[in-house]
Design a protein around this motif. Structure first.
Motif, PDB file in Angstrom:
ATOM      1  N   GLN A 145       0.837  -1.176   0.159  1.00  0.00           N
ATOM      2  CA  GLN A 145       0.029   0.077   0.174  1.00  0.00           C
ATOM      3  C   GLN A 145       0.838   1.300   0.091  1.00  0.00           C
ATOM      4  O   GLN A 145       0.425   2.120  -0.601  1.00  0.00           O
ATOM      5  CB  GLN A 145      -0.826   0.091   1.142  1.00  0.00           C
ATOM      6  CG  GLN A 145      -2.081  -1.056   1.209  1.00  0.00           C
ATOM      7  CD  GLN A 145      -2.573  -1.080   2.432  1.00  0.00           C
ATOM      8  OE1 GLN A 145      -2.370  -0.591   3.383  1.00  0.00           O
ATOM      9  NE2 GLN A 145      -4.051  -1.667   2.438  1.00  0.00           N
ATOM     10  N   TRP A 147       3.881   1.723  -1.341  1.00  0.00           N
ATOM     11  CA  TRP A 147       4.553   2.196  -2.641  1.00  0.00           C
ATOM     12  C   TRP A 147       3.444   2.458  -3.741  1.00  0.00           C
ATOM     13  O   TRP A 147       3.569   3.134  -4.550  1.00  0.00           O
ATOM     14  CB  TRP A 147       5.410   0.896  -2.829  1.00  0.00           C
ATOM     15  CG  TRP A 147       6.679   0.949  -2.119  1.00  0.00           C
ATOM     16  CD1 TRP A 147       7.293  -0.116  -1.359  1.00  0.00           C
ATOM     17  CD2 TRP A 147       7.555   1.862  -2.101  1.00  0.00           C
ATOM     18  NE1 TRP A 147       8.473   0.126  -0.817  1.00  0.00           N
ATOM     19  CE2 TRP A 147       8.568   1.486  -1.097  1.00  0.00           C
ATOM     20  CE3 TRP A 147       7.838   3.316  -2.442  1.00  0.00           C
ATOM     21  CZ2 TRP A 147       9.776   2.404  -1.000  1.00  0.00           C
ATOM     22  CZ3 TRP A 147       8.837   4.140  -2.111  1.00  0.00           C
ATOM     23  CH2 TRP A 147       9.890   3.631  -1.377  1.00  0.00           C
ATOM     24  N   SER A 148       2.393   1.384  -3.878  1.00  0.00           N
ATOM     25  CA  SER A 148       1.508   1.730  -4.696  1.00  0.00           C
ATOM     26  C   SER A 148       0.442   2.643  -4.608  1.00  0.00           C
ATOM     27  O   SER A 148      -0.258   3.356  -5.553  1.00  0.00           O
ATOM     28  CB  SER A 148       0.904   0.212  -5.003  1.00  0.00           C
ATOM     29  OG  SER A 148      -0.170  -0.016  -3.788  1.00  0.00           O
ATOM     30  N   GLN A 149       0.113   2.961  -3.581  1.00  0.00           N
ATOM     31  CA  GLN A 149      -0.983   3.902  -3.177  1.00  0.00           C
ATOM     32  C   GLN A 149      -0.542   5.268  -2.856  1.00  0.00           C
ATOM     33  O   GLN A 149      -1.163   6.186  -3.257  1.00  0.00           O
ATOM     34  CB  GLN A 149      -2.030   3.457  -2.351  1.00  0.00           C
ATOM     35  CG  GLN A 149      -2.604   2.034  -2.444  1.00  0.00           C
ATOM     36  CD  GLN A 149      -3.829   1.518  -1.519  1.00  0.00           C
ATOM     37  OE1 GLN A 149      -4.379   2.306  -0.698  1.00  0.00           O
ATOM     38  NE2 GLN A 149      -4.205   0.323  -1.796  1.00  0.00           N
ATOM     39  N   TYR A 150       0.491   5.488  -1.833  1.00  0.00           N
ATOM     40  CA  TYR A 150       1.097   6.693  -1.478  1.00  0.00           C
ATOM     41  C   TYR A 150       1.975   7.260  -2.144  1.00  0.00           C
ATOM     42  O   TYR A 150       2.288   8.465  -2.347  1.00  0.00           O
ATOM     43  CB  TYR A 150       1.006   6.402   0.106  1.00  0.00           C
ATOM     44  CG  TYR A 150       0.007   5.807   0.858  1.00  0.00           C
ATOM     45  CD1 TYR A 150      -1.101   6.744   1.345  1.00  0.00           C
ATOM     46  CD2 TYR A 150       0.044   4.772   1.329  1.00  0.00           C
ATOM     47  CE1 TYR A 150      -2.169   6.228   1.769  1.00  0.00           C
ATOM     48  CE2 TYR A 150      -1.219   4.264   2.066  1.00  0.00           C
ATOM     49  CZ  TYR A 150      -2.159   5.010   2.314  1.00  0.00           C
ATOM     50  OH  TYR A 150      -3.328   4.419   2.792  1.00  0.00           O
ATOM     51  N   GLN A 152       3.873   6.219  -5.058  1.00  0.00           N
ATOM     52  CA  GLN A 152       3.752   6.078  -6.374  1.00  0.00           C
ATOM     53  C   GLN A 152       5.010   6.907  -7.025  1.00  0.00           C
ATOM     54  O   GLN A 152       5.083   7.844  -7.752  1.00  0.00           O
ATOM     55  CB  GLN A 152       2.445   6.721  -6.944  1.00  0.00           C
ATOM     56  CG  GLN A 152       1.243   6.149  -6.655  1.00  0.00           C
ATOM     57  CD  GLN A 152      -0.243   6.755  -6.849  1.00  0.00           C
ATOM     58  OE1 GLN A 152      -0.081   7.840  -7.490  1.00  0.00           O
ATOM     59  NE2 GLN A 152      -1.072   6.100  -6.598  1.00  0.00           N
ATOM     60  N   GLU A 175      12.356   1.636  -5.517  1.00  0.00           N
ATOM     61  CA  GLU A 175      11.592   1.132  -4.354  1.00  0.00           C
ATOM     62  C   GLU A 175      12.237  -0.126  -3.614  1.00  0.00           C
ATOM     63  O   GLU A 175      12.292  -0.088  -2.208  1.00  0.00           O
ATOM     64  CB  GLU A 175      10.109   0.626  -4.738  1.00  0.00           C
ATOM     65  CG  GLU A 175       9.286   1.856  -5.209  1.00  0.00           C
ATOM     66  CD  GLU A 175       8.262   1.457  -5.912  1.00  0.00           C
ATOM     67  OE1 GLU A 175       7.098   2.476  -6.600  1.00  0.00           O
ATOM     68  OE2 GLU A 175       7.887   0.231  -6.067  1.00  0.00           O
TER      69      GLU A 175
END
Length: 309
Positions: A145, A147-150, A152, A175
């Motif tokens: 969450q 790396w992918s949602q916050y 980016q 990342e």
């Protein structure tokens, strides 16, 4: 001691010796040879399997070589290298920076937690120790969450992707570098701290009395004495990060991703609807293990020196 006693001891010794070698030595060497065979047999079986044709694989035991020259092939090594080459490059791109950052940051943190006195030092050290025991499985969902949602990074760093040698999938590699560095610093700090606790306090104090700053003491005294431990940390962290699979699976997600690591590609190598291609998988496993073997060979002397400190 009487002559009779000496003669009796010599006779007893002679009874337990054969050809000048005692039975104890024979048993010791036999045990060592058995242990060598026990640990090398899986490697030998893997190497032999990787050069077998499908027919030879079915006709022989895994640890036996092919029955004829027609059963030997190196095609699987060529195919495995073609599949793994992009993943090997990606693994190098995040493993080496992560290892170097872990070593540098861990050394500096250990210096500050061991040879420099300041308020709250014990509490910070407790946080580093606690970080060692956080299991990978406990951070998978928050990590994904984060790396992918916050964060980016791919979108935030979009201005870089037009530069030479930089591509969008390098954000995923970045990342991985940050993740492995953050997870590796606690254990590396403890390794360096174990060495710094044995350093001469009088030498450090003398440098401070001469007017050396905290940074100068670290750079001129502590850092040169830490070279053997840097070798230990480099081997340890390089092996851990290179062979790590869970973070790669969580952050990269797919073998088809251009940022796929070597271990992620290896996990699906040789699998098809017809079954598992064991020679191809064995060849891929040995190719993937070559960098860690090379690191051990290059840093073996310093590693042994660092372990002794």
């Amino acid at each position: 001691m009487s002559e009779k006693t000496v003669t009796t001891e010599q006779a007893a010794s002679t009874e337990h010796e054969t050809g000048g070698i005692s039975i104890g030595h024979v048993g010791l060497y036999a045990t060592l040879i058995g242990l060598v065979g026990f640990y090398l047999l899986p490697i030998e079986s893997g190497l032999v399997t990787s050069i077998k044709t499908p027919t030879a694989l079915q006709e022989t035991f895994p640890f036996l070589p092919p029955l004829s020259a027609s059963g030997v092939t190196v095609e699987k090594w060529q195919v495995a290298f073609e599949y793994l080459a992009p993943g090997m490059v990606n693994s190098v791109l995040f493993t080496i920076p992560s290892t170097i950052l872990c070593a540098i940051l861990g050394s500096m943190a250990a210096y500050g937690l061991t040879l420099v006195n300041w308020r709250g030092q014990i509490a910070v050290l407790a946080l580093f120790i606690a970080g060692i025991f956080v299991p990978y499985q406990a951070v998978i969902v928050p990590l994904f969450q984060f790396w992918s949602q916050y964060m980016q990074l791919s979108a935030r760093l979009s201005f870089l992707w037009g530069l030479p040698l930089l591509e969008r999938h390098h954000a995923t590699i970045l990342e991985l570098i940050i993740t492995h560095t953050a997870y590796g610093v606690p254990i590396v700090t403890l390794l360096f701290r174990s060495q710094y606790k044995t350093m001469s306090g009088e030498m450090i104090e003398a440098a401070r009395l001469d007017g050396a700053s905290v940074w100068r003491v670290y750079r001129r005294i502590v850092l040169p004495l830490s070279i053997p431990m840097f070798a230990v940390v480099f081997i340890f962290q390089f092996t851990q990060i290179w062979n790590e699979f869970l973070f790669s699976l969580t952050i990269i997600g797919s073998v088809n991703n251009p940022a796929a690591s070597a271990t992620l590609i290896l996990s699906g190598l040789g699998q098809s609807l017809e079954g598992t291609d064991y020679p191809l998988r064995m060849a891929g496993a040995f190719i993937t293990a070559l960098p860690t073997l090379l690191v051990y060979v290059l840093f073996a002397d310093k590693f042994a020196e660092g372990v002794q400190t």
